[in-house]
Design a protein around this motif. Sequence first.
Motif, PDB file in Angstrom:
ATOM      1  N   GLN A   1       0.824  -1.211   0.000  1.00  0.00           N
ATOM      2  CA  GLN A   1       0.000   0.000   0.000  1.00  0.00           C
ATOM      3  C   GLN A   1       0.861   1.265   0.000  1.00  0.00           C
ATOM      4  N   ARG A   2       1.871   1.283   0.856  1.00  0.00           N
ATOM      5  CA  ARG A   2       2.724   2.477   0.971  1.00  0.00           C
ATOM      6  C   ARG A   2       3.498   2.744  -0.312  1.00  0.00           C
TER       7      ARG A   2
ATOM      8  N   LYS B   1       1.256   3.905  -3.219  1.00  0.00           N
ATOM      9  CA  LYS B   1       0.813   5.283  -2.977  1.00  0.00           C
ATOM     10  C   LYS B   1       1.920   6.268  -3.316  1.00  0.00           C
ATOM     11  N   GLU B   2       3.150   5.961  -2.917  1.00  0.00           N
ATOM     12  CA  GLU B   2       4.295   6.832  -3.209  1.00  0.00           C
ATOM     13  C   GLU B   2       4.490   7.010  -4.711  1.00  0.00           C
TER      14      GLU B   2
ATOM     15  N   TYR C   1      -0.268   5.792  -7.036  1.00  0.00           N
ATOM     16  CA  TYR C   1      -1.411   4.893  -7.154  1.00  0.00           C
ATOM     17  C   TYR C   1      -2.063   4.702  -5.776  1.00  0.00           C
ATOM     18  N   PRO C   2      -2.638   5.766  -5.214  1.00  0.00           N
ATOM     19  CA  PRO C   2      -3.142   5.697  -3.837  1.00  0.00           C
ATOM     20  C   PRO C   2      -4.414   4.876  -3.668  1.00  0.00           C
ATOM     21  N   ASP C   3      -5.091   4.577  -4.760  1.00  0.00           N
ATOM     22  CA  ASP C   3      -6.378   3.886  -4.658  1.00  0.00           C
ATOM     23  C   ASP C   3      -6.277   2.380  -4.834  1.00  0.00           C
TER      24      ASP C   3
ATOM     25  N   GLU D   1      -9.869   1.268   2.122  1.00  0.00           N
ATOM     26  CA  GLU D   1     -11.208   1.762   1.818  1.00  0.00           C
ATOM     27  C   GLU D   1     -12.147   0.578   1.633  1.00  0.00           C
TER      28      GLU D   1
ATOM     29  N   ASP E   1      -4.405   2.717 -13.693  1.00  0.00           N
ATOM     30  CA  ASP E   1      -3.244   2.443 -12.851  1.00  0.00           C
ATOM     31  C   ASP E   1      -2.451   1.261 -13.405  1.00  0.00           C
TER      32      ASP E   1
ATOM     33  N   LYS F   1       8.045   8.019  -9.450  1.00  0.00           N
ATOM     34  CA  LYS F   1       6.919   7.221  -9.929  1.00  0.00           C
ATOM     35  C   LYS F   1       7.351   5.900 -10.552  1.00  0.00           C
TER      36      LYS F   1
END
Length: 406
Positions: A167-168, A171-172, A175-177, A222, A255, A273
């Motif tokens: 996840q971390r 997100k970095e 791609y936070p979702d 989420e 994504d 990225k």
Amino acid sequence: MKHLFFLTFILFFTIMANGQVFDTRSPLHQAFNNNPQWFSRIASNPDSFRVQIIYTQINRNKKNKPSFKEFSYRLNNQEYFYPASTVKMPIALLALEKINELGIKGLTRNSIMITDSASASQDHVYNQPNANDGAPTIENYIKQIFLVSDNDAFNRLYEFLGQEYIQRKLKEKGYPDVIIRHRLQVNRTVEQQAITNPVKFYDTAGNLIYEQPSFKSNAVFETTNVMLGKGYMKNGKLINQPFSFLNKNRIYLQDLHHILQSVIFPEQFPRKKRFNLTEDDYAFVKKYMSIYPRESESPSYDSSYYYDTYCKFLLQGSERKTLYPNVKIYNKVGDAYGFLLDIAYITDPSNNIEFMLSAVISCNTDGIYNDDQYEYDAIGFPFMRDLGIAIYQQELQRKGKLPIIK
């Protein structure tokens, strides 16, 4: 004049449910309109098939630097699809990144990786039967992921990384979702999915290089309480209620598309990225994304079962023979719960063609899940094949491209 302008606007543009405006003159709409023999059924009611497509045209300047022009069809992040095995692509890349970041002397993607268990619900893996040398390694797991989309290989890398790291890191990279929260093809509780296996790495002499204990993730995801269809099978019985995708994985099509793009064209992405891969890592990943199972020496596969196009849906469908021998496809496919996906970079230098194409389609017309009655063969594979062919044929006619220099 106002009425004429309004009518012209309606002819040229379609406003989707998520508020995005799509030009109906785009190549994707042209592909549908020019090939009604292939797409009339799906184009007449795309919502029922939950179709989403992204197509990227690639042009190069005189210095061979690529530029991109992206088109989409029904792209909608609010319309859930189950990503199936496509989640294996970012996991494979992150496994390489973690090895590089650990920076431990002697620890490489070829180190022997022993997966132990901390509870009865966890698997322990001391060898890898599909590998010629029997050695479980990050490299061998990644080979299996791209060659034949092996689920056990994914699970071992998922356990090496853990939910929080996945996840971390994603997100970095922008791609936070993305939600990757469970192993594949094994039945585990939400809590069990959050607990990783203990892992040890050894060199070929049997010396311990690195040890990672079991740990429980504190990642917060989420809620993905999506309900689809009208029923599902459970313990051999039909439950006449929508099927819940609560606690399932999620990743948007764009994504996946951009993750692959960052592997094929890393220099076109900001460093933050990109995945932290070496030049050798990139070459390794691209090789096994693109070759056929029969071309792999280790692991080796029976080509009568793992035919050339086993994991090549776009442009090939489920055809046993390679339809375009000059074409090379770097991709990751997925199929589960009636969803069929392919994320691909397609190139044919002999015809000066390269483009990216990603698509998802639902092949579950009766709305019943878990019954294994999905129309992959009747709807999904033909759609993927024909979509790839339609875009490829358009690329053959596209003018103004400079030669591809590899």
